[in-house]
Design a protein around this motif. Structure first.
Motif, mmCIF file in Angstrom:
data_model
loop_
_atom_site.group_PDB
_atom_site.id
_atom_site.type_symbol
_atom_site.label_atom_id
_atom_site.label_comp_id
_atom_site.label_asym_id
_atom_site.label_seq_id
_atom_site.Cartn_x
_atom_site.Cartn_y
_atom_site.Cartn_z
ATOM 1 N N SER A 62 3.642 -12.728 1.600
ATOM 2 C CA SER A 62 4.172 -12.144 0.209
ATOM 3 C C SER A 62 4.035 -12.046 -1.221
ATOM 4 O O SER A 62 2.945 -13.590 -0.929
ATOM 5 N N GLY A 63 5.073 -11.420 -1.582
ATOM 6 C CA GLY A 63 4.642 -11.858 -3.414
ATOM 7 C C GLY A 63 4.565 -13.170 -3.196
ATOM 8 O O GLY A 63 5.931 -13.769 -2.929
ATOM 9 N N VAL A 64 4.181 -13.145 -4.222
ATOM 10 C CA VAL A 64 4.535 -14.342 -5.341
ATOM 11 C C VAL A 64 5.579 -15.197 -5.591
ATOM 12 O O VAL A 64 5.876 -16.579 -5.500
ATOM 13 N N SER A 65 5.745 -14.517 -6.316
ATOM 14 C CA SER A 65 7.836 -14.760 -7.018
ATOM 15 C C SER A 65 8.821 -14.678 -5.740
ATOM 16 O O SER A 65 8.643 -13.541 -4.179
ATOM 17 N N GLY A 66 10.208 -14.601 -6.218
ATOM 18 C CA GLY A 66 10.498 -14.193 -5.316
ATOM 19 C C GLY A 66 11.063 -13.323 -4.712
ATOM 20 O O GLY A 66 11.482 -13.128 -3.577
ATOM 21 N N ASP A 67 10.595 -12.945 -5.929
ATOM 22 C CA ASP A 67 11.653 -10.628 -5.079
ATOM 23 C C ASP A 67 10.213 -10.572 -5.133
ATOM 24 O O ASP A 67 10.532 -8.795 -5.276
ATOM 25 N N GLY A 68 9.000 -10.909 -4.806
ATOM 26 C CA GLY A 68 7.643 -9.881 -3.975
ATOM 27 C C GLY A 68 8.280 -9.296 -2.390
ATOM 28 O O GLY A 68 9.082 -10.263 -2.297
ATOM 29 N N GLY A 69 6.876 -8.058 -2.366
ATOM 30 C CA GLY A 69 7.327 -8.271 -0.938
ATOM 31 C C GLY A 69 6.651 -8.189 -0.588
ATOM 32 O O GLY A 69 6.112 -9.611 -0.330
ATOM 33 N N TYR A 70 6.841 -7.795 0.714
ATOM 34 C CA TYR A 70 5.895 -8.813 2.042
ATOM 35 C C TYR A 70 5.070 -7.462 2.196
ATOM 36 O O TYR A 70 4.481 -6.497 2.919
ATOM 37 N N TYR A 71 3.413 -7.779 2.893
ATOM 38 C CA TYR A 71 2.815 -7.096 3.277
ATOM 39 C C TYR A 71 2.151 -7.465 4.236
ATOM 40 O O TYR A 71 1.921 -8.402 5.029
ATOM 41 N N TYR A 72 1.809 -6.753 5.497
ATOM 42 C CA TYR A 72 1.405 -6.819 6.772
ATOM 43 C C TYR A 72 -0.324 -6.026 6.882
ATOM 44 O O TYR A 72 -0.012 -4.837 6.392
ATOM 45 N N ILE A 73 -1.027 -6.896 6.806
ATOM 46 C CA ILE A 73 -2.894 -6.285 6.620
ATOM 47 C C ILE A 73 -3.420 -6.181 8.277
ATOM 48 O O ILE A 73 -3.402 -7.669 8.735
ATOM 49 N N GLU A 74 -3.834 -5.659 8.971
ATOM 50 C CA GLU A 74 -4.810 -5.553 9.502
ATOM 51 C C GLU A 74 -6.181 -4.265 9.126
ATOM 52 O O GLU A 74 -5.837 -3.751 8.563
ATOM 53 N N SER A 75 -6.895 -5.244 9.221
ATOM 54 C CA SER A 75 -8.251 -5.187 9.846
ATOM 55 C C SER A 75 -9.371 -4.087 10.711
ATOM 56 O O SER A 75 -8.991 -5.313 11.019
ATOM 57 N N ASN A 76 -10.480 -3.919 10.479
ATOM 58 C CA ASN A 76 -11.271 -3.894 12.029
ATOM 59 C C ASN A 76 -12.551 -3.757 11.593
ATOM 60 O O ASN A 76 -12.782 -2.761 9.852
ATOM 61 N N VAL A 77 -13.467 -4.500 11.583
ATOM 62 C CA VAL A 77 -14.497 -5.245 11.187
ATOM 63 C C VAL A 77 -15.720 -4.765 12.278
ATOM 64 O O VAL A 77 -15.139 -4.874 12.844
ATOM 65 N N ARG A 78 -16.520 -4.001 11.685
ATOM 66 C CA ARG A 78 -17.705 -3.239 12.815
ATOM 67 C C ARG A 78 -18.985 -4.329 12.172
ATOM 68 O O ARG A 78 -19.820 -4.404 11.277
ATOM 69 N N HIS A 79 -19.262 -5.499 13.556
ATOM 70 C CA HIS A 79 -20.698 -6.350 13.174
ATOM 71 C C HIS A 79 -21.750 -5.413 14.030
ATOM 72 O O HIS A 79 -21.718 -4.862 14.982
ATOM 73 N N PHE A 80 -22.958 -5.174 13.619
ATOM 74 C CA PHE A 80 -24.288 -4.511 14.119
ATOM 75 C C PHE A 80 -25.561 -5.301 13.551
ATOM 76 O O PHE A 80 -25.720 -4.807 12.828
ATOM 77 N N ALA A 81 -26.086 -5.520 14.334
ATOM 78 C CA ALA A 81 -27.149 -6.523 14.299
ATOM 79 C C ALA A 81 -27.545 -7.119 12.741
ATOM 80 O O ALA A 81 -26.424 -7.849 12.761
ATOM 81 N N TYR A 82 -28.361 -6.781 13.251
ATOM 82 C CA TYR A 82 -28.702 -7.722 11.302
ATOM 83 C C TYR A 82 -27.610 -7.455 9.825
ATOM 84 O O TYR A 82 -27.865 -7.790 8.623
ATOM 85 N N ARG A 83 -27.266 -6.161 9.954
ATOM 86 C CA ARG A 83 -26.457 -5.151 8.691
ATOM 87 C C ARG A 83 -25.268 -6.240 8.202
ATOM 88 O O ARG A 83 -24.395 -7.198 9.187
ATOM 89 N N ALA A 84 -24.878 -6.326 7.075
ATOM 90 C CA ALA A 84 -23.424 -7.044 6.938
ATOM 91 C C ALA A 84 -22.250 -6.627 7.414
ATOM 92 O O ALA A 84 -22.249 -5.389 8.105
ATOM 93 N N PRO A 85 -21.099 -6.989 8.100
ATOM 94 C CA PRO A 85 -20.322 -6.498 8.744
ATOM 95 C C PRO A 85 -19.881 -5.193 7.931
ATOM 96 O O PRO A 85 -19.649 -5.316 7.048
ATOM 97 N N GLU A 86 -19.208 -4.538 7.906
ATOM 98 C CA GLU A 86 -18.486 -3.081 7.918
ATOM 99 C C GLU A 86 -17.153 -3.727 7.936
ATOM 100 O O GLU A 86 -17.145 -2.949 9.140
ATOM 101 N N GLU A 87 -16.352 -2.753 6.958
ATOM 102 C CA GLU A 87 -14.699 -2.700 7.632
ATOM 103 C C GLU A 87 -14.299 -0.911 7.694
ATOM 104 O O GLU A 87 -15.266 -0.268 6.975
ATOM 105 N N VAL A 88 -13.556 -1.353 8.946
ATOM 106 C CA VAL A 88 -13.815 0.382 8.994
ATOM 107 C C VAL A 88 -12.831 0.999 9.209
ATOM 108 O O VAL A 88 -12.940 2.240 9.031
ATOM 109 N N SER A 89 -11.795 0.087 9.519
ATOM 110 C CA SER A 89 -10.404 0.568 9.112
ATOM 111 C C SER A 89 -9.280 -0.634 8.723
ATOM 112 O O SER A 89 -9.448 -1.567 8.913
#
Length: 154
Positions: A62-89
């Motif tokens: 949520s926003g830091v100040s009292g009048d800040g907004g609400y944020y709902y966040i979802e991410s999908n991360v792909r982990h493959f072998a030795y590679r660094a994780p990659e955010e796909v969505s």
């Protein structure tokens, strides 16, 4: 085919299957964004912070100040072998409120939109910079002179 040959073949097949399955990508989901059906229950200009939390849950951020907004966040991360994780969505749902705490806007952003949602944090800066408490404490020990001690006892 003998029993030993069959066991050897079965063992090799099991090892090959294990090696191949270790090379498949794994996807992990982080966070939460409410479903569109749940969002339909929110009425812009009517609902408040409390009713939004009751309808779709507590926000990820949520926003830091009292009048800040609400944020709902979802991410999908792909982990493959030795590679660094990659955010796909990534999906961000931003709910803005007016000064009275009533919903004024609902927006969705995706990774493909390229829009950066500014989520700031307040950090109290000290005047001493990077000096730690222990260093400050020991730094004051050498700053006392004998004259200061004698002057205090008079």
């Amino acid at each position: 085919m003998t029993g030993i040959g069959m066991k050897l073949r079965l063992g090799l097949l099991t090892v090959a299957f294990g090696v191949l399955s270790a090379c498949s990508a794994q996807y992990r989901s982080h966070g939460y964004v409410p479903l569109e059906g749940d969002l339909q229950q929110i009425v812009v200009g009517v609902d408040t912070r409390a009713s939004v939390e009751d309808l779709i849950g507590v926000p990820t951020i949520s926003g830091v100040s009292g009048d800040g907004g609400y944020y709902y966040i979802e991410s999908n991360v792909r982990h493959f072998a030795y590679r660094a994780p990659e955010e796909v969505s990534r999906e961000i749902l931003a709910i803005s409120f007016d000064a009275g705490g009533v919903v004024s806007n609902i927006e969705r952003y995706g990774l493909e939109d390229g829009i950066v949602v500014p989520i700031s944090r307040r950090v109290t800066e000290t005047g001493a910079g990077d000096i730690s408490f222990i260093r400050k404490l020991f730094g004051n020990i050498g700053g006392v002179s004998a004259e200061d001690l004698l002057g205090a006892s008079r």
